[in-house]
Design a protein around this motif. Sequence first.
Motif, PDB file in Angstrom:
ATOM      1  N   LEU A  91      59.340  79.201  70.044  1.00 52.75           N
ATOM      2  CA  LEU A  91      60.229  80.548  69.754  1.00 52.75           C
ATOM      3  C   LEU A  91      61.567  80.294  70.033  1.00 52.75           C
ATOM      4  CD1 LEU A  91      57.361  82.818  71.539  1.00 52.75           C
ATOM      5  CD2 LEU A  91      57.937  82.845  69.171  1.00 52.75           C
ATOM      6  N   GLU A  92      62.054  79.064  70.192  1.00 48.27           N
ATOM      7  CA  GLU A  92      63.728  79.223  70.521  1.00 48.27           C
ATOM      8  C   GLU A  92      64.523  79.895  69.636  1.00 48.27           C
ATOM      9  OE1 GLU A  92      61.295  76.623  69.582  1.00 48.27           O
ATOM     10  OE2 GLU A  92      61.728  74.846  70.515  1.00 48.27           O
ATOM     11  N   GLU A  93      64.214  80.232  68.302  1.00 44.50           N
ATOM     12  CA  GLU A  93      65.165  80.547  67.586  1.00 44.50           C
ATOM     13  C   GLU A  93      64.947  82.087  67.377  1.00 44.50           C
ATOM     14  OE1 GLU A  93      65.139  78.898  63.555  1.00 44.50           O
ATOM     15  OE2 GLU A  93      66.012  77.036  64.313  1.00 44.50           O
ATOM     16  N   ARG A  94      63.762  82.677  67.985  1.00 44.59           N
ATOM     17  CA  ARG A  94      63.541  84.092  68.358  1.00 44.59           C
ATOM     18  C   ARG A  94      63.520  84.570  69.566  1.00 44.59           C
ATOM     19  NH1 ARG A  94      61.395  85.881  62.895  1.00 44.59           N
ATOM     20  NH2 ARG A  94      60.581  83.931  61.869  1.00 44.59           N
ATOM     21  N   ARG A  95      63.981  83.861  70.528  1.00 43.98           N
ATOM     22  CA  ARG A  95      64.029  84.299  71.936  1.00 43.98           C
ATOM     23  C   ARG A  95      64.755  85.555  72.161  1.00 43.98           C
ATOM     24  NH1 ARG A  95      66.645  79.557  72.451  1.00 43.98           N
ATOM     25  NH2 ARG A  95      65.495  78.700  74.239  1.00 43.98           N
ATOM     26  N   HIS A  96      65.756  85.843  71.407  1.00 42.21           N
ATOM     27  CA  HIS A  96      66.624  86.996  71.660  1.00 42.21           C
ATOM     28  C   HIS A  96      66.220  88.262  70.569  1.00 42.21           C
ATOM     29  CE1 HIS A  96      68.598  85.307  74.851  1.00 42.21           C
ATOM     30  NE2 HIS A  96      69.173  84.428  74.222  1.00 42.21           N
ATOM     31  N   GLU A  97      65.283  87.770  69.567  1.00 36.75           N
ATOM     32  CA  GLU A  97      64.599  88.903  68.710  1.00 36.75           C
ATOM     33  C   GLU A  97      63.873  90.112  69.075  1.00 36.75           C
ATOM     34  OE1 GLU A  97      62.340  88.535  64.508  1.00 36.75           O
ATOM     35  OE2 GLU A  97      63.399  86.957  65.090  1.00 36.75           O
ATOM     36  N   ILE A  98      63.982  91.320  68.625  1.00 37.98           N
ATOM     37  CA  ILE A  98      63.271  92.138  69.148  1.00 37.98           C
ATOM     38  C   ILE A  98      61.830  92.256  68.862  1.00 37.98           C
ATOM     39  CG2 ILE A  98      62.828  94.777  69.112  1.00 37.98           C
ATOM     40  CD1 ILE A  98      65.450  94.039  70.709  1.00 37.98           C
ATOM     41  N   VAL A  99      60.783  92.136  69.611  1.00 34.75           N
ATOM     42  CA  VAL A  99      59.438  91.845  69.348  1.00 34.75           C
ATOM     43  C   VAL A  99      58.880  92.836  68.189  1.00 34.75           C
ATOM     44  CG1 VAL A  99      57.134  91.856  70.221  1.00 34.75           C
ATOM     45  CG2 VAL A  99      58.947  90.780  71.457  1.00 34.75           C
ATOM     46  N   GLY A 100      59.381  94.068  68.186  1.00 34.16           N
ATOM     47  CA  GLY A 100      58.979  95.104  67.323  1.00 34.16           C
ATOM     48  C   GLY A 100      59.409  94.581  65.837  1.00 34.16           C
ATOM     49  N   ASP A 101      60.133  93.826  65.716  1.00 33.64           N
ATOM     50  CA  ASP A 101      60.707  93.377  64.438  1.00 33.64           C
ATOM     51  C   ASP A 101      59.982  92.277  63.986  1.00 33.64           C
ATOM     52  OD1 ASP A 101      62.583  95.572  64.477  1.00 33.64           O
ATOM     53  OD2 ASP A 101      64.216  94.475  65.017  1.00 33.64           O
ATOM     54  N   MET A 102      59.107  91.518  64.879  1.00 33.30           N
ATOM     55  CA  MET A 102      58.587  90.274  64.468  1.00 33.30           C
ATOM     56  C   MET A 102      57.337  90.542  63.472  1.00 33.30           C
ATOM     57  SD  MET A 102      58.806  88.114  67.976  1.00 33.30           S
ATOM     58  CE  MET A 102      60.169  87.558  68.386  1.00 33.30           C
ATOM     59  N   SER A 103      56.771  89.280  62.928  1.00 33.94           N
ATOM     60  CA  SER A 103      55.546  89.409  62.243  1.00 33.94           C
ATOM     61  C   SER A 103      54.430  89.531  63.269  1.00 33.94           C
ATOM     62  CB  SER A 103      55.398  88.140  61.313  1.00 33.94           C
ATOM     63  OG  SER A 103      55.111  87.153  62.202  1.00 33.94           O
ATOM     64  N   TYR A 104      53.369  89.775  62.585  1.00 31.51           N
ATOM     65  CA  TYR A 104      51.974  89.932  63.608  1.00 31.51           C
ATOM     66  C   TYR A 104      51.667  88.629  64.440  1.00 31.51           C
ATOM     67  CZ  TYR A 104      47.315  90.968  65.079  1.00 31.51           C
ATOM     68  OH  TYR A 104      46.130  90.950  66.139  1.00 31.51           O
ATOM     69  N   GLY A 105      51.997  87.777  63.637  1.00 25.85           N
ATOM     70  CA  GLY A 105      51.525  86.486  64.412  1.00 25.85           C
ATOM     71  C   GLY A 105      52.544  86.154  65.415  1.00 25.85           C
ATOM     72  N   LEU A 106      53.561  86.387  65.228  1.00 25.67           N
ATOM     73  CA  LEU A 106      54.968  85.884  66.227  1.00 25.67           C
ATOM     74  C   LEU A 106      54.477  86.739  67.436  1.00 25.67           C
ATOM     75  CD1 LEU A 106      57.984  85.355  63.930  1.00 25.67           C
ATOM     76  CD2 LEU A 106      56.781  83.480  65.474  1.00 25.67           C
ATOM     77  N   ARG A 107      54.373  88.219  67.231  1.00 26.40           N
ATOM     78  CA  ARG A 107      53.944  89.155  68.366  1.00 26.40           C
ATOM     79  C   ARG A 107      52.790  88.634  69.256  1.00 26.40           C
ATOM     80  NH1 ARG A 107      53.187  94.631  66.093  1.00 26.40           N
ATOM     81  NH2 ARG A 107      52.972  93.477  63.955  1.00 26.40           N
ATOM     82  N   LYS A 108      51.764  87.839  68.516  1.00 28.46           N
ATOM     83  CA  LYS A 108      50.595  87.449  69.293  1.00 28.46           C
ATOM     84  C   LYS A 108      51.123  86.271  69.988  1.00 28.46           C
ATOM     85  CE  LYS A 108      46.701  88.212  68.908  1.00 28.46           C
ATOM     86  NZ  LYS A 108      45.732  89.359  69.422  1.00 28.46           N
ATOM     87  N   ARG A 109      52.133  85.532  69.595  1.00 27.83           N
ATOM     88  CA  ARG A 109      52.589  84.425  70.317  1.00 27.83           C
ATOM     89  C   ARG A 109      53.194  84.662  71.537  1.00 27.83           C
ATOM     90  NH1 ARG A 109      55.831  79.834  66.987  1.00 27.83           N
ATOM     91  NH2 ARG A 109      54.251  80.595  65.318  1.00 27.83           N
ATOM     92  N   VAL A 110      54.002  85.775  71.373  1.00 28.91           N
ATOM     93  CA  VAL A 110      54.922  86.203  72.478  1.00 28.91           C
ATOM     94  C   VAL A 110      53.785  87.031  73.421  1.00 28.91           C
ATOM     95  CG1 VAL A 110      56.365  88.105  73.275  1.00 28.91           C
ATOM     96  CG2 VAL A 110      57.064  86.681  71.323  1.00 28.91           C
ATOM     97  N   ASP A 111      52.703  87.518  73.020  1.00 31.61           N
ATOM     98  CA  ASP A 111      52.014  88.060  73.997  1.00 31.61           C
ATOM     99  C   ASP A 111      51.089  86.918  74.800  1.00 31.61           C
ATOM    100  OD1 ASP A 111      50.273  90.093  75.019  1.00 31.61           O
ATOM    101  OD2 ASP A 111      48.767  89.920  73.660  1.00 31.61           O
TER     102      ASP A 111
END
Length: 263
Positions: free
Chosen positions: A149-169
């Motif tokens: 998630l290196e390139e996504r670390r500062h991205e707002i989670v609500g703007d992410m795809s479903y799969g990426l949000r599950k990865r953050v979870d």
Amino acid sequence: MHTPSAPAKDVLSADRLCLRFGAVEALKSVSLTVREREIHAVIGPNGAGKSSLLNCLSGFYKPQSGAVRFNGADISALVPHKRAGLGISRTFQGIQTYPSMTARENILTGYHLRMKTGLFSALLYWGRVRAEEEAFARRAEEIIDFLELEERRHEIVGDMSYGLRKRVDLGRALALDPKILIMDEPMAGMSAEEKGDLARFILDIRDGLGIPVVLVEHDMEVVMDISDRITVIDFGQVIACGTPAEIRTNDAVIAAYLGGAQQ
């Protein structure tokens, strides 16, 4: 001279759990043992009792009888946050992230149970608090790297795809520094590519981090590919437990659940 390796230790176990909701018996003397460095899947038809079992393991349900043990100690009386503090981490079917926060901020929230300093200590021992926060920040970055998630670390989670949000979870669950990870249908709603990515991370959690995983999942292809052992539940009862190869050819399992999936 070859020295045989020691048998894997039991990490988490359920011993003859019985759970009732009024006249409905959700679990009927269900037993399960999860060993170290093992992916143990729990499968069965809808309504079989799989999520009820996970809720008993993590403390959200209290069975009428039976026991839950963690590293040999009876934890049946412990509430969920006490079990989490011991290292029993859990992900749920739904996404448990904070949509207005970044990926990094979400992962950092997973550390709240591990904080050793309260408000009074913070006022007296600012240096100790600062050191603790810095250690958590370093660990959060390690989790971000681990989950790619290196390139996504500062991205707002609500703007992410479903799969990426599950990865953050999943990252929040790993922030608890778990001794075991319980996952309830983590791949529900995912695309084939997203499932493949998550399956790879689950294998890495077992192999790279040495964390055993309890997995409830409906995708039989994934279950058969990544599980070490599988427990099958039907109508609140265990009807089989074994390796994927053993479960594939078990007549009771085929009749109750797999059926035509083996064709």
